[in-house]
Design a protein around this motif. Sequence first.
Motif, PDB file in Angstrom:
ATOM      1  N   LEU A   1      -7.166  11.986  -0.272  1.00  0.00           N
ATOM      2  CA  LEU A   1      -6.030  11.322  -0.528  1.00  0.00           C
ATOM      3  C   LEU A   1      -6.488  10.011  -1.263  1.00  0.00           C
ATOM      4  O   LEU A   1      -7.343   9.677  -1.440  1.00  0.00           O
ATOM      5  CB  LEU A   1      -5.542  10.668   0.949  1.00  0.00           C
ATOM      6  N   ARG A   2      -5.319   9.444  -1.999  1.00  0.00           N
ATOM      7  CA  ARG A   2      -5.538   8.624  -2.880  1.00  0.00           C
ATOM      8  C   ARG A   2      -4.686   7.337  -2.370  1.00  0.00           C
ATOM      9  O   ARG A   2      -3.279   7.511  -2.395  1.00  0.00           O
ATOM     10  CB  ARG A   2      -5.253   8.743  -4.330  1.00  0.00           C
ATOM     11  N   LEU A   3      -5.229   6.309  -2.015  1.00  0.00           N
ATOM     12  CA  LEU A   3      -4.421   5.055  -1.497  1.00  0.00           C
ATOM     13  C   LEU A   3      -4.331   4.002  -2.869  1.00  0.00           C
ATOM     14  O   LEU A   3      -5.031   3.924  -3.663  1.00  0.00           O
ATOM     15  CB  LEU A   3      -5.025   4.302  -0.437  1.00  0.00           C
ATOM     16  N   SER A   4      -2.990   3.677  -2.817  1.00  0.00           N
ATOM     17  CA  SER A   4      -2.992   2.493  -3.901  1.00  0.00           C
ATOM     18  C   SER A   4      -2.628   1.170  -3.421  1.00  0.00           C
ATOM     19  O   SER A   4      -1.881   1.045  -2.193  1.00  0.00           O
ATOM     20  CB  SER A   4      -1.768   2.848  -4.874  1.00  0.00           C
ATOM     21  N   CYS A   5      -2.968  -0.002  -3.953  1.00  0.00           N
ATOM     22  CA  CYS A   5      -2.212  -1.413  -3.313  1.00  0.00           C
ATOM     23  C   CYS A   5      -1.978  -1.970  -4.646  1.00  0.00           C
ATOM     24  O   CYS A   5      -2.736  -2.388  -5.601  1.00  0.00           O
ATOM     25  CB  CYS A   5      -3.592  -2.019  -2.956  1.00  0.00           C
ATOM     26  N   ALA A   6      -0.488  -2.318  -4.650  1.00  0.00           N
ATOM     27  CA  ALA A   6      -0.020  -3.125  -5.788  1.00  0.00           C
ATOM     28  C   ALA A   6       0.247  -4.550  -5.281  1.00  0.00           C
ATOM     29  O   ALA A   6       1.104  -4.766  -4.202  1.00  0.00           O
ATOM     30  CB  ALA A   6       1.280  -2.234  -6.062  1.00  0.00           C
TER      31      ALA A   6
ATOM     32  N   GLN B   1       0.320  -4.321   4.442  1.00  0.00           N
ATOM     33  CA  GLN B   1       0.881  -3.996   5.847  1.00  0.00           C
ATOM     34  C   GLN B   1       0.383  -3.005   6.181  1.00  0.00           C
ATOM     35  O   GLN B   1       0.347  -2.779   7.443  1.00  0.00           O
ATOM     36  CB  GLN B   1       2.301  -3.561   5.609  1.00  0.00           C
ATOM     37  N   GLY B   2      -0.496  -2.217   5.610  1.00  0.00           N
ATOM     38  CA  GLY B   2      -1.090  -1.113   6.069  1.00  0.00           C
ATOM     39  C   GLY B   2      -0.702   0.409   5.993  1.00  0.00           C
ATOM     40  O   GLY B   2       0.753   0.259   5.802  1.00  0.00           O
TER      41      GLY B   2
ATOM     42  N   GLU C   1       0.859  -1.249   0.044  1.00  0.00           N
ATOM     43  CA  GLU C   1      -0.023  -0.049  -0.024  1.00  0.00           C
ATOM     44  C   GLU C   1       1.020   1.201   0.001  1.00  0.00           C
ATOM     45  O   GLU C   1       2.142   1.202   0.569  1.00  0.00           O
ATOM     46  CB  GLU C   1      -1.035  -0.168   1.419  1.00  0.00           C
ATOM     47  N   SER C   2       0.318   2.174  -0.515  1.00  0.00           N
ATOM     48  CA  SER C   2       0.813   3.592  -0.370  1.00  0.00           C
ATOM     49  C   SER C   2      -0.044   4.680  -0.473  1.00  0.00           C
ATOM     50  O   SER C   2      -1.335   4.311  -0.887  1.00  0.00           O
ATOM     51  CB  SER C   2       2.058   3.790  -1.782  1.00  0.00           C
TER      52      SER C   2
END
Length: 120
Positions: free
Chosen positions: A18-23, A112-113, A6-7
């Motif tokens: 905010l924009r969260l990303s999950c690769a 991992q959060g 995540e980032s």
Amino acid sequence: QVQLVESGGGLVQPGGSLRLSCAASGSIFSINAMGWYRQAPGKERELVASIRSAGRTSYADSVKGRFTISRDNAKNTGYLQMNSLKPEDTAVYYCNADVTLLWAVSHEYWGQGTQVAVSS
């Protein structure tokens, strides 16, 4: 094995975005569903939003109209666009994915959060 990274978390003022990303990476055949959960201090982890492989989405009532979940299947990446953030959105946000591996076995994985803090 599959890894979810995540980032995009951080500190933002109320009303901000905010924009969260999950690769996702690893031995992925397909990602069946992706979801974002959050856990605030002293509270249980709760589902915020989810998206199926066909694009069907669902949201917690507390974030409807403010958050948008999406995914890029070609990049094995999911996103959570969070607008009109409120202090009560403060939590650690976790990515979750139901993945079919290359050898046709499905497993659930967690990132991992990433911390999101909404404060003036």
